[in-house]
Design an enzyme around this catalytic site. Sequence first.
Site, PDB file in Angstrom:
ATOM      1  N   ASP A 160       0.826  -1.215   0.000  1.00  0.00           N
ATOM      2  CA  ASP A 160       0.000   0.000   0.000  1.00  0.00           C
ATOM      3  C   ASP A 160       0.864   1.270   0.000  1.00  0.00           C
ATOM      4  OD1 ASP A 160      -2.420   1.373   0.057  1.00  0.00           O
ATOM      5  OD2 ASP A 160      -3.248   0.185   1.690  1.00  0.00           O
ATOM      6  N   GLU A 197      -0.988   1.671  -5.146  1.00  0.00           N
ATOM      7  CA  GLU A 197      -0.801   3.109  -4.926  1.00  0.00           C
ATOM      8  C   GLU A 197      -1.928   3.901  -5.590  1.00  0.00           C
ATOM      9  OE1 GLU A 197      -0.712   3.754  -8.177  1.00  0.00           O
ATOM     10  OE2 GLU A 197       0.975   5.167  -8.147  1.00  0.00           O
ATOM     11  N   GLY A 199      -3.261   4.195  -8.427  1.00  0.00           N
ATOM     12  CA  GLY A 199      -3.162   4.835  -9.735  1.00  0.00           C
ATOM     13  C   GLY A 199      -2.490   6.195  -9.694  1.00  0.00           C
ATOM     14  N   ASP A 219     -10.043   3.420  -3.747  1.00  0.00           N
ATOM     15  CA  ASP A 219     -10.704   2.230  -3.200  1.00  0.00           C
ATOM     16  C   ASP A 219     -12.120   2.053  -3.743  1.00  0.00           C
ATOM     17  OD1 ASP A 219      -8.428   1.983  -1.753  1.00  0.00           O
ATOM     18  OD2 ASP A 219      -9.377   2.085   0.222  1.00  0.00           O
TER      19      ASP A 219
HETATM   20  C1  GLA Z   1      -5.990   1.337   1.435  1.00  0.00           C
HETATM   21  C2  GLA Z   1      -6.118   0.290   0.337  1.00  0.00           C
HETATM   22  C3  GLA Z   1      -7.257  -0.644   0.683  1.00  0.00           C
HETATM   23  C4  GLA Z   1      -6.995  -1.305   2.022  1.00  0.00           C
HETATM   24  C5  GLA Z   1      -6.771  -0.245   3.101  1.00  0.00           C
HETATM   25  C6  GLA Z   1      -6.283  -0.864   4.399  1.00  0.00           C
HETATM   26  O1  GLA Z   1      -7.103   2.170   1.476  1.00  0.00           O
HETATM   27  O2  GLA Z   1      -6.312   0.894  -0.906  1.00  0.00           O
HETATM   28  O3  GLA Z   1      -7.452  -1.602  -0.328  1.00  0.00           O
HETATM   29  O4  GLA Z   1      -5.879  -2.143   1.913  1.00  0.00           O
HETATM   30  O5  GLA Z   1      -5.807   0.711   2.696  1.00  0.00           O
HETATM   31  O6  GLA Z   1      -6.073   0.093   5.403  1.00  0.00           O
END
Ligand code: GLA
Length: 817
Positions: A160, A197, A199, A219
């Site tokens: 992440d 990341e 995009g 997300d």
């Molecule tokens: C980010 C990622 C998610 C998830 C959360 C976890 O938002 O994009 O897919 O993994 O972190 O905290």
Amino acid sequence: MRLTALVTALLVAGATLVAAPVQAAAPAPPTAGPALAATPPMGFNNWNAFGCEVSETLIKETADVLVSSGLRDLGYEYVNIDDCWSLRERGPDGRLVPDPDKFPGGIDGVADYVHAKGLKLGIYGDAGTRTCAGYPGSLGHEEIDARTWAGWGVDYLKYDNCNNQSDGSQEDYIRRYTAMRDALARTGRPIVYSICEWGTSQPWTWAEGVGQLWRTTGDISDDWSSVRSIIRQNAPLAPYAGPGHWNDPDMLEIGNGGMTATEYRTHMSMWAMMAAPLIIGTDLRAASAETLEILGNREIIAVDQDRLGVQGAVVSDENGLMVLDKPLAGGDRAIALYNSTDTLATVGVAAADTGLRRAGAYRLRDLWTGRTLQARSTISAAVPAHGTVVYRVSPLRGPGDVPPSVVAGAALGTVVPADGGTLTTAVTNRGAGDVRDVKVTVRTPEGWTATATGPSGSARLRTDAALETAWRIGVPATAAAGRHPIEITAAYRWGRRSAGTSSEIVAVVVTAPGDGRRHLSTVAPVSTVNATGPVEADQSNGGPLEDDGNLITIGGRVYQRGLGTTTGSEISYYLGGRCSRLVTDVGVDDEAAAGAPATFTVHADARTAATSGPMTSGQAPATLTADLTGADWLRLTAESGAAAVHADWASPVLTCGDVPDDSPVLPVSRTLFSFETGTDGFTIANPGDGGTVARSPLFHTHGTSGLKVSTPVAGNWFGRPLDEPLDLTGTSMLRFDVRAGEVGTVGEIAIQVGEDMSWCQGGRWGWIGPHSSRTVTERFDQIACPLGVTLDLADVRAVWVFLNTGGDVHIDDVRAE
Ligand code: GLA
């Protein structure tokens, strides 16, 4: 008191979209063994359904179900642990430590369990100082963390991007993500590397050879607008995907309850067409038969997992209807007909416009219904709102015994009680060979009528011929506003056989707004046309995506309410003769560069009720007052010749029924803090972190001043405990307005309730770009309290807003609605 925000310090300085020249990443160290992720990875991840509630039990039970349900044997292989699996600090040896409450047997224990079931294990890390949920990150610890994971038997890493310390440059992204790639390679263990990341640095331009997959968007969430927007962003990236390097539009939400079965089938279909990783994100232990059927559709999975590994190309994309074409090993092609609009639509493509070989006819296998049809030269279907038809198509020598593709399409205008509406049906024969004795019937809801105003039958339809019929739809005066299904059936004969096909179109019954004065942005329009992206409510038009604008700002004046459009726009409302007046400010948004002037016109039926004359950028807003007496329809248009100009309807208020001029404007909003004379007692929740809070005239959406806040740490809560408990019963949300400074910010809301000051916090946060502004909204049903505490709105003891600041951020008008 829990003072950690889930988003603490998401994205630091300038980590916004990078348009830097494409940087080549250093080539990967050579690896032995089979290529990783030769087809898109498939499996499970706990995040979408469980968030931080991850545990050994959950992972083991999920592994059990993957096996018992047959999903493992369909290809779902990885069982992935997301954020929150470790302790909050590293161990004395510098290693990450699994939380012993969640994983008493350690991650290696779970790995053994999962491996014994013929599955693989995934873990989560972060290319920053902390993960998104605040656990230790791997930046600067790449070697030891990669070795730890490999030692535990991990097969997949999702990596992440929170708290990334980045200067926002693409070089920095490449450096951080390549460091972990190299560390993983040095362990010697094959580990699929999933770059997450969002995009941000356009990883599709550099991450081939670094990771096997990379997220292309923010997300996903379990709602239709999220899926629709992700498809829009990910589909054009087809040229960048291939075996071992996939675009990742995020994990599946299928089964989580926020979408219809049709929408979940679209989710599955389009992910397969886009050769996306298929990572299940629902609680499989409680999954319904329907969910398992969607996730387990082997023919759709075969499209995703096809060994050619080509992401389906966009053949056409118009008016919300998209056609994707994906070549498959062996010469077949998968053709998806995707309807993102809110009504039934016929979506089609000429075989000659796809990669299909020329042939006299084509065999279409519908991968959801299992039916096989033949088409002469056009591949088409009547696709329900938000639906997708996926055909596996192959050339066909002679039509022989295969039934023809006959498409029953329809279009329906707005339906008004008592007045009814007009339906047009079109039955088209796309098969090779004639169909005969065609008869169309329409089934309406109870008490409605459908009367054909022309022929509804035809003795013969040749290939590509259509029977069009117009129908009067009678609707009782008592019909309720909302969505009512109408079924269209075409019966016909081909060869000696009888056959039929039907489609459903949803009639939207509109009714006039109720009595009162209300913000027009809270009234649902019947139709909207806009030049760039959707018309936005309570923000400017921004760009092509949904919800991408700023607070409406005209000549320096900032508005909380209104409609953001781009000229060439038209918005229609049904009034039913019940409304008397519209009062609105209009003008060109300050976000628009100086350009052509825009003209705003309010139409009451065919009459011009008010018009602004040409308005230019930077000019102060003009106020229009339109008399709507007796009008059935209200239309708002903004024009500017050929140019596209950001044109705002600022704070439009519609009066309907017989109400006093000074009655409150709905929905009623109750200001809690407006910072007119000072800071209203606002402080920083963690004073030790330092920072300042001061009244400022520079940004205000209420009165003449707002509050300027800053903090040297990545994020903080600003707000106050109250002298007297606050009673917010009768309201459903908290909101505040925010404008970010040099760097962006995120906003979130928390309240404390009851005598023991229990901390209840919202889970919704949104990124606010540099110098941009928006309203942050937190509905009370989205706020979570500690176990055992109920959110007592009658007993609110403190209100806090979270801001992730770097430099100054301005806020105003903390309110309940
Ligand atoms: C980010 C990622 C998610 C998830 C959360 C976890 O938002 O994009 O897919 O993994 O972190 O905290």
